[in-house]
Design a protein around this motif. Structure first.
Motif, PDB file in Angstrom:
ATOM      1  N   THR A 186      49.452   5.260  43.994  1.00  0.00           N
ATOM      2  CA  THR A 186      49.171   6.281  45.689  1.00  0.00           C
ATOM      3  C   THR A 186      48.255   7.032  45.614  1.00  0.00           C
ATOM      4  OG1 THR A 186      50.871   5.407  45.832  1.00  0.00           O
ATOM      5  CG2 THR A 186      49.870   6.165  47.632  1.00  0.00           C
ATOM      6  N   LEU A 187      48.204   8.328  44.807  1.00  0.00           N
ATOM      7  CA  LEU A 187      47.269   9.351  44.719  1.00  0.00           C
ATOM      8  C   LEU A 187      45.629   8.737  44.716  1.00  0.00           C
ATOM      9  CD1 LEU A 187      49.192  11.731  43.069  1.00  0.00           C
ATOM     10  CD2 LEU A 187      48.904  12.054  45.444  1.00  0.00           C
ATOM     11  N   LEU A 188      45.785   7.660  43.323  1.00  0.00           N
ATOM     12  CA  LEU A 188      44.192   7.653  43.468  1.00  0.00           C
ATOM     13  C   LEU A 188      43.185   7.070  43.840  1.00  0.00           C
ATOM     14  CD1 LEU A 188      44.911   7.045  39.038  1.00  0.00           C
ATOM     15  CD2 LEU A 188      43.954   9.129  40.354  1.00  0.00           C
ATOM     16  N   GLY A 189      44.477   5.581  43.804  1.00  0.00           N
ATOM     17  CA  GLY A 189      43.947   5.195  45.794  1.00  0.00           C
ATOM     18  C   GLY A 189      43.488   5.645  47.389  1.00  0.00           C
ATOM     19  N   LEU A 190      44.572   6.970  46.953  1.00  0.00           N
ATOM     20  CA  LEU A 190      44.184   7.051  48.854  1.00  0.00           C
ATOM     21  C   LEU A 190      43.732   8.526  48.448  1.00  0.00           C
ATOM     22  CD1 LEU A 190      47.684   8.101  50.109  1.00  0.00           C
ATOM     23  CD2 LEU A 190      46.349   6.418  50.840  1.00  0.00           C
ATOM     24  N   ALA A 191      43.188   9.147  47.520  1.00  0.00           N
ATOM     25  CA  ALA A 191      41.855   9.887  47.273  1.00  0.00           C
ATOM     26  C   ALA A 191      40.500   9.199  47.106  1.00  0.00           C
ATOM     27  CB  ALA A 191      42.019  10.943  45.515  1.00  0.00           C
ATOM     28  N   TRP A 251      42.971  17.855  45.630  1.00  0.00           N
ATOM     29  CA  TRP A 251      43.307  19.191  45.051  1.00  0.00           C
ATOM     30  C   TRP A 251      44.257  18.522  44.923  1.00  0.00           C
ATOM     31  CZ3 TRP A 251      47.029  20.780  47.924  1.00  0.00           C
ATOM     32  CH2 TRP A 251      46.471  20.261  49.568  1.00  0.00           C
ATOM     33  N   LEU A 252      44.452  17.677  46.010  1.00  0.00           N
ATOM     34  CA  LEU A 252      46.480  17.055  46.518  1.00  0.00           C
ATOM     35  C   LEU A 252      46.607  16.431  44.595  1.00  0.00           C
ATOM     36  CD1 LEU A 252      49.352  17.402  47.259  1.00  0.00           C
ATOM     37  CD2 LEU A 252      48.590  15.054  48.625  1.00  0.00           C
ATOM     38  N   VAL A 253      45.433  16.030  44.361  1.00  0.00           N
ATOM     39  CA  VAL A 253      46.105  14.830  43.221  1.00  0.00           C
ATOM     40  C   VAL A 253      45.724  15.527  41.859  1.00  0.00           C
ATOM     41  CG1 VAL A 253      45.042  13.200  41.398  1.00  0.00           C
ATOM     42  CG2 VAL A 253      44.409  12.647  44.112  1.00  0.00           C
ATOM     43  N   LEU A 254      45.193  16.510  41.726  1.00  0.00           N
ATOM     44  CA  LEU A 254      44.940  17.391  40.504  1.00  0.00           C
ATOM     45  C   LEU A 254      46.393  18.406  40.744  1.00  0.00           C
ATOM     46  CD1 LEU A 254      41.391  18.801  40.756  1.00  0.00           C
ATOM     47  CD2 LEU A 254      42.534  16.933  39.482  1.00  0.00           C
ATOM     48  N   VAL A 255      47.464  19.043  41.412  1.00  0.00           N
ATOM     49  CA  VAL A 255      47.823  19.391  41.399  1.00  0.00           C
ATOM     50  C   VAL A 255      49.888  19.130  40.678  1.00  0.00           C
ATOM     51  CG1 VAL A 255      49.200  20.716  43.472  1.00  0.00           C
ATOM     52  CG2 VAL A 255      47.356  21.118  43.635  1.00  0.00           C
ATOM     53  N   LEU A 256      49.044  17.433  41.677  1.00  0.00           N
ATOM     54  CA  LEU A 256      50.581  17.242  41.413  1.00  0.00           C
ATOM     55  C   LEU A 256      50.649  15.929  39.994  1.00  0.00           C
ATOM     56  CD1 LEU A 256      51.118  14.784  44.985  1.00  0.00           C
ATOM     57  CD2 LEU A 256      52.943  16.271  43.388  1.00  0.00           C
ATOM     58  N   VAL A 257      49.636  16.102  39.295  1.00  0.00           N
ATOM     59  CA  VAL A 257      49.378  15.243  38.148  1.00  0.00           C
ATOM     60  C   VAL A 257      49.151  16.999  36.701  1.00  0.00           C
ATOM     61  CG1 VAL A 257      47.224  14.929  36.077  1.00  0.00           C
ATOM     62  CG2 VAL A 257      47.702  13.286  38.740  1.00  0.00           C
ATOM     63  N   ALA A 258      49.077  18.253  37.521  1.00  0.00           N
ATOM     64  CA  ALA A 258      49.523  19.027  36.534  1.00  0.00           C
ATOM     65  C   ALA A 258      51.106  19.487  36.864  1.00  0.00           C
ATOM     66  CB  ALA A 258      48.744  20.705  37.590  1.00  0.00           C
ATOM     67  N   GLY A 293      51.040   9.982  60.091  1.00  0.00           N
ATOM     68  CA  GLY A 293      49.888  11.277  59.589  1.00  0.00           C
ATOM     69  C   GLY A 293      50.477  12.957  59.727  1.00  0.00           C
ATOM     70  N   ALA A 294      51.427  13.150  60.828  1.00  0.00           N
ATOM     71  CA  ALA A 294      51.860  14.367  61.071  1.00  0.00           C
ATOM     72  C   ALA A 294      53.166  14.075  59.682  1.00  0.00           C
ATOM     73  CB  ALA A 294      52.228  14.764  61.923  1.00  0.00           C
ATOM     74  N   LEU A 295      53.982  13.312  59.843  1.00  0.00           N
ATOM     75  CA  LEU A 295      55.113  12.937  59.344  1.00  0.00           C
ATOM     76  C   LEU A 295      53.992  12.748  57.911  1.00  0.00           C
ATOM     77  CD1 LEU A 295      57.366  10.641  61.380  1.00  0.00           C
ATOM     78  CD2 LEU A 295      57.729  12.901  61.025  1.00  0.00           C
ATOM     79  N   GLY A 296      53.532  12.288  57.791  1.00  0.00           N
ATOM     80  CA  GLY A 296      53.167  11.928  56.198  1.00  0.00           C
ATOM     81  C   GLY A 296      52.656  13.155  55.258  1.00  0.00           C
ATOM     82  N   TRP A 297      51.728  14.044  56.211  1.00  0.00           N
ATOM     83  CA  TRP A 297      51.678  15.085  55.905  1.00  0.00           C
ATOM     84  C   TRP A 297      52.496  16.114  55.539  1.00  0.00           C
ATOM     85  CZ3 TRP A 297      47.674  16.141  52.456  1.00  0.00           C
ATOM     86  CH2 TRP A 297      46.949  15.187  52.807  1.00  0.00           C
ATOM     87  N   ALA A 298      53.829  16.208  56.373  1.00  0.00           N
ATOM     88  CA  ALA A 298      55.522  16.705  55.858  1.00  0.00           C
ATOM     89  C   ALA A 298      55.335  17.059  54.862  1.00  0.00           C
ATOM     90  CB  ALA A 298      56.088  17.054  57.377  1.00  0.00           C
ATOM     91  N   PHE A 299      55.969  15.357  54.664  1.00  0.00           N
ATOM     92  CA  PHE A 299      56.915  14.737  53.304  1.00  0.00           C
ATOM     93  C   PHE A 299      55.572  15.276  52.040  1.00  0.00           C
ATOM     94  CE2 PHE A 299      58.913  11.920  56.371  1.00  0.00           C
ATOM     95  CZ  PHE A 299      60.617  11.770  55.393  1.00  0.00           C
ATOM     96  N   ALA A 300      54.503  14.551  51.699  1.00  0.00           N
ATOM     97  CA  ALA A 300      53.408  15.366  50.831  1.00  0.00           C
ATOM     98  C   ALA A 300      53.961  16.542  51.132  1.00  0.00           C
ATOM     99  CB  ALA A 300      52.497  15.146  50.876  1.00  0.00           C
ATOM    100  N   LEU A 301      53.648  17.728  51.532  1.00  0.00           N
ATOM    101  CA  LEU A 301      53.709  19.085  51.239  1.00  0.00           C
ATOM    102  C   LEU A 301      54.979  19.794  50.872  1.00  0.00           C
ATOM    103  CD1 LEU A 301      51.586  20.311  53.990  1.00  0.00           C
ATOM    104  CD2 LEU A 301      50.673  19.771  51.996  1.00  0.00           C
ATOM    105  N   TRP A 302      56.147  19.342  51.492  1.00  0.00           N
ATOM    106  CA  TRP A 302      57.581  19.312  50.945  1.00  0.00           C
ATOM    107  C   TRP A 302      57.677  18.825  49.483  1.00  0.00           C
ATOM    108  CZ3 TRP A 302      60.579  22.732  52.353  1.00  0.00           C
ATOM    109  CH2 TRP A 302      60.779  23.623  53.296  1.00  0.00           C
ATOM    110  N   GLY A 303      57.159  17.755  49.644  1.00  0.00           N
ATOM    111  CA  GLY A 303      57.320  16.894  48.747  1.00  0.00           C
ATOM    112  C   GLY A 303      56.814  17.804  47.077  1.00  0.00           C
ATOM    113  N   THR A 304      55.415  18.389  47.587  1.00  0.00           N
ATOM    114  CA  THR A 304      54.489  18.787  46.212  1.00  0.00           C
ATOM    115  C   THR A 304      55.386  20.037  45.646  1.00  0.00           C
ATOM    116  OG1 THR A 304      52.788  17.594  46.595  1.00  0.00           O
ATOM    117  CG2 THR A 304      52.864  19.602  45.685  1.00  0.00           C
ATOM    118  N   GLY A 305      55.411  21.017  47.283  1.00  0.00           N
ATOM    119  CA  GLY A 305      56.741  22.347  46.602  1.00  0.00           C
ATOM    120  C   GLY A 305      57.696  21.957  45.784  1.00  0.00           C
TER     121      GLY A 305
END
Length: 195
Positions: free
Chosen positions: A86-91, A99-106, A160-172
């Protein structure tokens, strides 16, 4: 059979939960093609089927006493593969930054680096931490929401707002769990090499 706490972990391969996990893995390439081609409705449908089978395989494994070593590997592997795809497809489509792809893959690369240490200490893996499950949960909800925003302008603002909230919380949470996991590996190492 191995006992993990109260739970019996079997070495069986042919179980209904394992078949559901295998189905999830078989749907990954289908999902990849759909997301890259911009067929967001179908991509969301595949994600929905995958999410339902993820929920179902875990519940059935516990309820039917079919928890297996293979299932303990397949289930998180399928989760990671869906997140990466999903990350690669969306990016690729410019819907999320690279950068989000890199942070999660790292983070996942960091986890892979602990495997030789664990193997040397006689462990195949450590138990999944609640924060890791919460982070994965957030990420698995974030990306469908971002895709949903692409389907309709009406939904774009809220999804979009909910998606980004989940993405940032999930990454943390994903990274927090990763740090705790690395600490566990370090503690095992110190305990093993204590004079």
């Amino acid at each position: 059979m191995v006992t993990a706490g109260e739970q019996v972990v079997s070495t069986r391969v042919l179980t209904v939960p394992n078949a559901l996990s295998a189905l999830r893995l078989l749907l990954v390439p289908v999902f990849a093609v759909l997301i890259v081609d911009g067929q967001d409705g179908w991509a969301l449908a595949v994600l929905a089927v995958s999410g339902a089978s993820d929920y179902l395989d875990g519940n059935l494994a516990r309820r039917w006493n079919q928890v297996t070593r293979l299932g303990q590997v397949l289930d998180p592997f399928a989760d990671r593969l869906y997140i990466l795809t999903t990350l690669l497809g969306l990016a690729y489509r410019g819907l999320i930054p690279w950068w989000l792809v890199l942070v999660l893959v790292a983070r996942d690369a960091t986890m892979v680096c602990t495997l030789p240490v664990l193997a040397r200490l006689g462990h195949s893996a450590l138990p999944v931490h609640f924060l890791g499950k919460a982070g994965t949960f957030c990420l698995l909800y974030a990306f469908p929401l971002l895709l949903l925003g692409e389907l309709s302008q009406t939904l774009a603002l809220v999804a979009g707002a909910l998606g980004w909230a989940f993405a940032l919380w999930g990454t943390g949470l994903y990274w927090w769990a990763g740090i705790l996991y690395v600490r566990q590996v370090a503690q095992l190492w110190r305990a093993e090499h204590r004079p």
